[in-house]
Design an enzyme around this catalytic site. Structure first.
Site, short mmCIF file in Angstrom:
data_model
loop_
_atom_site.label_atom_id
_atom_site.label_comp_id
_atom_site.label_asym_id
_atom_site.label_seq_id
_atom_site.Cartn_x
_atom_site.Cartn_y
_atom_site.Cartn_z
N ARG A 1 0.92 -1.16 0.00
CA ARG A 1 0.00 0.00 0.00
C ARG A 1 0.95 1.19 0.00
O ARG A 1 1.63 1.45 0.98
CB ARG A 1 -0.88 -0.04 1.25
CG ARG A 1 -1.68 1.23 1.52
CD ARG A 1 -2.78 1.43 0.50
NE ARG A 1 -3.57 2.63 0.81
CZ ARG A 1 -3.35 3.83 0.25
NH1 ARG A 1 -2.37 3.99 -0.64
NH2 ARG A 1 -4.11 4.86 0.57
N HIS B 1 1.83 7.22 1.34
CA HIS B 1 0.68 8.12 1.27
C HIS B 1 0.46 8.77 2.62
O HIS B 1 1.06 8.37 3.62
CB HIS B 1 -0.58 7.36 0.85
CG HIS B 1 -1.04 6.36 1.89
ND1 HIS B 1 -0.45 5.14 2.08
CD2 HIS B 1 -2.04 6.43 2.81
CE1 HIS B 1 -1.05 4.50 3.07
NE2 HIS B 1 -2.03 5.26 3.54
N HIS C 1 -2.92 10.99 4.97
CA HIS C 1 -4.34 11.34 5.00
C HIS C 1 -4.47 12.75 5.56
O HIS C 1 -4.07 13.02 6.69
CB HIS C 1 -5.12 10.36 5.89
CG HIS C 1 -4.85 8.93 5.55
ND1 HIS C 1 -5.21 8.37 4.35
CD2 HIS C 1 -4.22 7.94 6.23
CE1 HIS C 1 -4.83 7.12 4.32
NE2 HIS C 1 -4.21 6.81 5.45
N GLU D 1 -5.14 7.41 11.28
CA GLU D 1 -5.40 6.01 10.91
C GLU D 1 -5.06 5.07 12.05
O GLU D 1 -3.95 5.09 12.58
CB GLU D 1 -4.55 5.65 9.67
CG GLU D 1 -4.61 4.17 9.29
CD GLU D 1 -3.82 3.88 8.02
OE1 GLU D 1 -3.94 4.66 7.05
OE2 GLU D 1 -3.07 2.89 8.00
N HIS E 1 2.99 7.39 5.48
CA HIS E 1 3.22 5.99 5.85
C HIS E 1 3.06 5.05 4.66
O HIS E 1 2.57 5.44 3.60
CB HIS E 1 2.31 5.58 7.01
CG HIS E 1 0.86 5.81 6.76
ND1 HIS E 1 0.26 7.04 6.93
CD2 HIS E 1 -0.13 4.97 6.36
CE1 HIS E 1 -1.02 6.95 6.65
NE2 HIS E 1 -1.29 5.70 6.29
N GLU F 1 -10.88 6.09 1.83
CA GLU F 1 -9.59 5.46 1.54
C GLU F 1 -9.18 5.71 0.09
O GLU F 1 -8.00 5.67 -0.25
CB GLU F 1 -9.70 3.96 1.83
CG GLU F 1 -8.53 3.10 1.44
CD GLU F 1 -7.25 3.42 2.22
OE1 GLU F 1 -7.31 4.16 3.21
OE2 GLU F 1 -6.19 2.92 1.82
FE LIG Z 1 -3.11 5.07 5.34
#
Ligand SMILES: [Fe+2]
Ligand SMILES: [Fe+2]
Length: 388
Positions: free
Chosen positions: A96, A99, A101, A106, A145, A168
């Protein structure tokens, strides 16, 4: 809330939904219906409590060869304005991507498999951690992260975000930023020639394949000898649980896990036939994810309004701040659920404690029942009551 405050709040909610283009999708109607009873006069008929259940695991919001993600935001689950959730799976080695937020912190709980994370903090420090079943993480809003599945087998984890409007699929991803930056700027910042930049992904990667790392942290033979708390990691299942006659609960508040400033997290286990007694939470919404088994939750929302929902593995549940509720375990197997409260401190008022904290004469007058009946009332909370 006075009339002006109410108008502002409804306007805010209208704007919030409109921003996401959800106005036609009816969540405003549900949210407005939910608000109305707070202000209903004795003559007005209050609206019913909207749905308190969403089946997140039966969705297919994102899926590719490297992993999958299903989410519950206000678009799917309008009652939960404060908390959004994602059920994510990563194949071994899958990433993943880097990125952050902008709108939410999170939290995560590892259900199956193992994941490695990296995170960068505003003070310039970075951290790398590995997570197995029962471990949780917390990344404050805006901290960059990355997640990687470590294998063997698929990693499955639940993510929680402290904003119901968070999606998301609207995160700030590194490939999205770089590919939408003029090449001459990207070349200067990244110190790369245009020929290398041309090889970058042409759009956001989100979840993509990767190699399983060559070195993976090996667990101690005696797992309890490993510390339970790191800067971003808290081993929830390694804590001594609160044990009740009908089940138990693991709980972590900010006082236990200082970085977790916007949530209290819990895992509750209800034995067959158990009853999580009548209670409410004065300053927090309760968001649930059912890990296994079945249960029935009933919520009381004033004005005689009651709503009962049945939950099974993979369902998300919700109880608004201050609303009375209880949970009846169903089925032959224990029921396990994860719970998020949108407050760093846990607070609860149990009906039993309340009754214990009043003189008998007042209760007798309030209920119109004799003293011998008052003597039978509980005086102290029991948390989870065993099968009768
Ligand atoms: Fe995340
Ligand atoms: Fe509760």
């Amino acid at each position: 809330m006075n009339t002006d405050q109410r108008r502002c709040y409804i306007l805010y909610m209208f704007k919030s939904f409109s921003r996401r283009g959800l106005f036609q999708a009816a969540p405003l109607g549900a949210a407005a219906a939910f608000l109305a009873p707070q202000h209903a006069t004795a003559q007005e008929q209050p609206s019913a409590i909207p749905s308190l259940k969403f089946d997140i695991e039966s969705q297919t919001h994102f899926k590719n060869e490297a992993g999958s993600a299903n989410e519950a935001t206000v678009a799917e689950f309008p009652i939960s304005q404060s908390i959004a959730g994602v059920s994510m799976r990563l194949k071994p080695g899958a990433i993943r991507e880097l990125h952050w937020h902008a709108l939410a912190a999170e939290w995560a709980y590892m259900i199956e498999g193992r994941v490695r994370t990296t995170v960068v903090m505003p003070n310039g420090q970075s951290a790398i951690d590995e997570f197995g079943p029962g471990d949780t993480w917390y990344f404050p809003r805006g901290h960059g992260h990355l997640l990687q599945g470590l294998g063997p087998g698929e990693a499955h984890f639940l993510l929680g975000f402290d904003n119901g409007h968070f999606s998301e699929f609207g995160t700030f991803s590194i490939t999205d930023w770089i590919t939408n930056t003029p090449p001459e700027i990207a070349s200067r910042v990244l110190n790369l020639p245009a020929s290398v930049l041309a090889k970058f992904p042409k759009k956001e990667v989100y979840i993509g394949p990767g190699e399983v790392p060559k070195t993976i942290l090996e667990e101690f033979r005696l797992s309890s000898s490993q510390t339970s708390q790191f800067a971003h990691k808290y081993r929830l299942d390694m804590q001594p649980p609160h044990v009740f006659e009908g089940g138990m609960e693991y709980i972590v508040q900010q006082k236990d896990f200082p970085i977790q400033t916007t949530f209290t997290a819990a895992k509750m286990i209800l034995q067959p036939g158990a009853l999580r007694e009548m209670h409410w939470h004065p300053h927090a919404d309760e968001w649930q994810y059912y890990l296994s088994g079945q249960a029935r939750m009933t919520v009381f929302g004033s004005h005689g309004r009651i709503r009962t929902e049945e939950y099974k593995k993979g369902n998300v549940g919700f109880c608004p701040q201050g609303y009375g509720h209880y949970i009846e375990q169903m089925g032959d197997q224990p029921t396990e659920l994860l719970i998020l409260f949108n407050h760093p401190e846990f607070q609860e008022i149990s009906l039993a404690n309340w009754l214990g904290g009043n003189p008998s004469s007042l209760l007798s007058a309030n209920f119109g029942i004799p003293q011998d009946a008052i003597d039978k009332l509980p005086k102290k909370e029991r948390g989870i009551i065993r099968r009768s």
